[in-house]
Motif scaffolding. Structure first.
Motif, PDB file in Angstrom:
ATOM      1  N   PRO A   1     -42.803 -20.449 -28.855  1.00  0.00           N
ATOM      2  CA  PRO A   1     -43.763 -20.219 -27.733  1.00  0.00           C
ATOM      3  C   PRO A   1     -43.136 -19.177 -26.940  1.00  0.00           C
ATOM      4  N   GLY A   2     -43.871 -18.571 -26.068  1.00  0.00           N
ATOM      5  CA  GLY A   2     -43.781 -17.534 -24.994  1.00  0.00           C
ATOM      6  C   GLY A   2     -43.204 -18.360 -23.865  1.00  0.00           C
ATOM      7  N   PHE A   3     -43.672 -17.686 -22.677  1.00  0.00           N
ATOM      8  CA  PHE A   3     -43.221 -18.559 -21.398  1.00  0.00           C
ATOM      9  C   PHE A   3     -44.161 -19.875 -21.174  1.00  0.00           C
TER      10      PHE A   3
ATOM     11  N   SER B   1     -47.539 -10.028 -17.442  1.00  0.00           N
ATOM     12  CA  SER B   1     -47.489  -9.142 -18.521  1.00  0.00           C
ATOM     13  C   SER B   1     -47.676  -9.825 -19.792  1.00  0.00           C
ATOM     14  N   ILE B   2     -48.545 -11.155 -19.582  1.00  0.00           N
ATOM     15  CA  ILE B   2     -49.306 -11.931 -20.634  1.00  0.00           C
ATOM     16  C   ILE B   2     -50.711 -11.394 -20.657  1.00  0.00           C
ATOM     17  N   PRO B   3     -51.144 -11.094 -21.819  1.00  0.00           N
ATOM     18  CA  PRO B   3     -52.468 -10.535 -22.456  1.00  0.00           C
ATOM     19  C   PRO B   3     -53.833 -11.614 -21.635  1.00  0.00           C
TER      20      PRO B   3
ATOM     21  N   LYS C   1     -47.269 -10.162 -28.586  1.00  0.00           N
ATOM     22  CA  LYS C   1     -45.863  -9.717 -28.478  1.00  0.00           C
ATOM     23  C   LYS C   1     -45.363 -10.860 -27.549  1.00  0.00           C
ATOM     24  N   ALA C   2     -43.801 -10.708 -27.585  1.00  0.00           N
ATOM     25  CA  ALA C   2     -43.195 -11.553 -26.529  1.00  0.00           C
ATOM     26  C   ALA C   2     -42.990 -10.914 -25.310  1.00  0.00           C
TER      27      ALA C   2
END
Ligand code: NAP
Length: 251
Positions: free
Chosen positions: A182-184, A211-213, A250-251
């Motif tokens: 997982p990301g955030f 910053s997350i698409p 991407k992270a």
């Protein structure tokens, strides 16, 4: 799905683990809700039961071999042989390398790596006997490297290696092993990070979302849905994979 398959979710008292336990119960699994303190599992268990599902609260420190064996034995006796395992229990002990104590290092390795190893080792017997099994390990985008997380990023990268090896060793018994990175995700864990960097959680998530698409942070259900996919009967040819669930590439 075959009737009453039994799934174990570790660290399921809250956050991603709780959402996953609830989702798997909706999918038809009887769910063992494992967390450090059995009492803390009550909320997840009640929610599952209120929705008509079956669940059992089990207190267990996943880094302790004896407690792990006792927990798996209890699940097998009270719910049935566990053939799905989600290694989700986790802790953070963030610090820059020069300030990171040995205890910070060992604690994180103990819960994430030793915990996933011990749980997988104890549960595989039931999977091999059933000639069916599903293991999902919670990695993280931090596996790619993250400032202040030498311990955590190492453990999360290690879990990817464990996942691939379990897939190779257990595949012939009908067992798949996959990892979710997982990301955030908005949970108490990211709340604690916000606190550490001195930001309000709302401000912290807003900054992360920028910053997350997909322009938002993740929710525990985003991960629960992905676990549900890996545990599905129809995902039997997907094994040894790492899927980044981060709202973008991407992270
Ligand atoms: P969380 O809200 O902090 O929940 C983690 C749970 O694990 C807690 O209930 C905790 O119990 C339990 N736990 C800790 N040590 C344990 C042990 N030794 N034995 C059994 N249970 C233990 O975390 P989360 O955000 O839902 O994260 C779940 C997993 O996803 C973790 O592996 C985490 O590293 C990973 N992840 C999270 C994110 C994110 O953004 N949130 C991103 C990437 C990966 P206590 O409450 O008693 O401590």
């Amino acid at each position: 799905m075959a009737d009453s398959r039994v799934a174990i979710v570790t660290g399921a008292a809250r956050g991603i683990g709780a959402a996953t336990a609830k989702r798997l119960a909706e999918d038809g699994f009887a769910v063992a809700v494992i967390d450090l303190d059995e009492k803390h599992c009550a909320e997840t268990v009640s929610a599952i039961e209120a929705a008509g599902g079956k669940a059992l609260a089990v207190g267990c420190d996943v880094s302790d071999a004896e407690q792990v064996q006792a927990a798996v034995d209890r699940v097998a006796a009270e719910l049935g042989a566990p053939t799905a395992l989600v290694n989700n229990a986790g802790v953070i002990r963030d610090n820059m390398l020069f300030k990171m104590s040995e205890d910070d290092w060992d604690t994180v390795m103990g819960v994430h790596l030793r915990g996933a190893f011990l749980m997988s080792r104890a549960v595989q017997k039931h999977m091999v006997e059933a000639k069916w099994g599903r293991i999902v390990n919670l990695s993280s985008t931090s596996a790619l490297g993250n400032r202040g997380q030498a311990n955590y990023s190492t453990a999360k990268a290690g879990l990817q290696g464990l996942t691939k090896t379990l897939a190779i060793e257990l595949g012939k018994y009908g067992v798949t092993a996959n990892a979710i990175a997982p990301g955030f995700i908005a949970t108490d864990m990211t709340r604690a990070t916000a606190e550490r960097v001195g930001m309000e959680f709302e401000e912290f998530t807003k900054a992360a979302a920028a910053s997350i698409p997909v322009a938002r942070v993740g929710q525990p259900e985003d991960i629960a849905n992905t676990v549900s996919f890996f545990l599905d009967e129809r995902a039997g040819f997907v094994s040894g994979q790492v899927i980044y669930v981060a709202g973008g590439p991407k992270a």
